[in-house]
Design a protein around this motif. Sequence first.
Motif, mmCIF file in Angstrom:
data_model
loop_
_atom_site.group_PDB
_atom_site.id
_atom_site.type_symbol
_atom_site.label_atom_id
_atom_site.label_comp_id
_atom_site.label_asym_id
_atom_site.label_seq_id
_atom_site.Cartn_x
_atom_site.Cartn_y
_atom_site.Cartn_z
ATOM 1 N N LEU A 1 5.142 -83.230 5.678
ATOM 2 C CA LEU A 1 4.513 -83.899 4.756
ATOM 3 C C LEU A 1 5.420 -84.644 3.857
ATOM 4 O O LEU A 1 5.285 -85.502 3.125
ATOM 5 N N ALA A 2 6.639 -84.109 3.904
ATOM 6 C CA ALA A 2 7.768 -84.617 3.247
ATOM 7 C C ALA A 2 8.388 -86.258 3.750
ATOM 8 O O ALA A 2 8.931 -87.007 3.112
ATOM 9 N N ASP A 3 7.741 -86.339 5.087
ATOM 10 C CA ASP A 3 8.434 -87.633 5.992
ATOM 11 C C ASP A 3 7.543 -88.523 5.307
ATOM 12 O O ASP A 3 6.351 -88.761 5.697
ATOM 13 N N GLN A 4 7.941 -89.662 4.735
ATOM 14 C CA GLN A 4 7.122 -90.916 4.342
ATOM 15 C C GLN A 4 7.040 -91.809 5.419
ATOM 16 O O GLN A 4 6.385 -92.948 5.045
ATOM 17 N N ASN A 5 7.514 -91.776 6.472
ATOM 18 C CA ASN A 5 7.414 -92.807 7.619
ATOM 19 C C ASN A 5 6.228 -92.466 8.360
ATOM 20 O O ASN A 5 5.469 -91.719 8.495
#
Length: 67
Positions: free
Chosen positions: A63-67
């Motif tokens: 969920l921290a990956d904004q891609n």
Amino acid sequence: MNVVTEDRRELLSSLVRHLVGMASAKRLAEDGFIIAFHSKSSVMIGQALAKAYLGASYSQADLADQN
């Protein structure tokens, strides 16, 4: 008997490593909530938890990956 209603849902994120969270999932399921489990990496545990609760699901994602 547990009654599952469509308007009672709960997402439990990163639950698979936390005993307190697992106890919460058990209680919510007993109260008729549909549980959606999430974790970043503990896929096998998350899938096993989802199979243990009526109507539950599991999703793996960072969920921290904004891609």
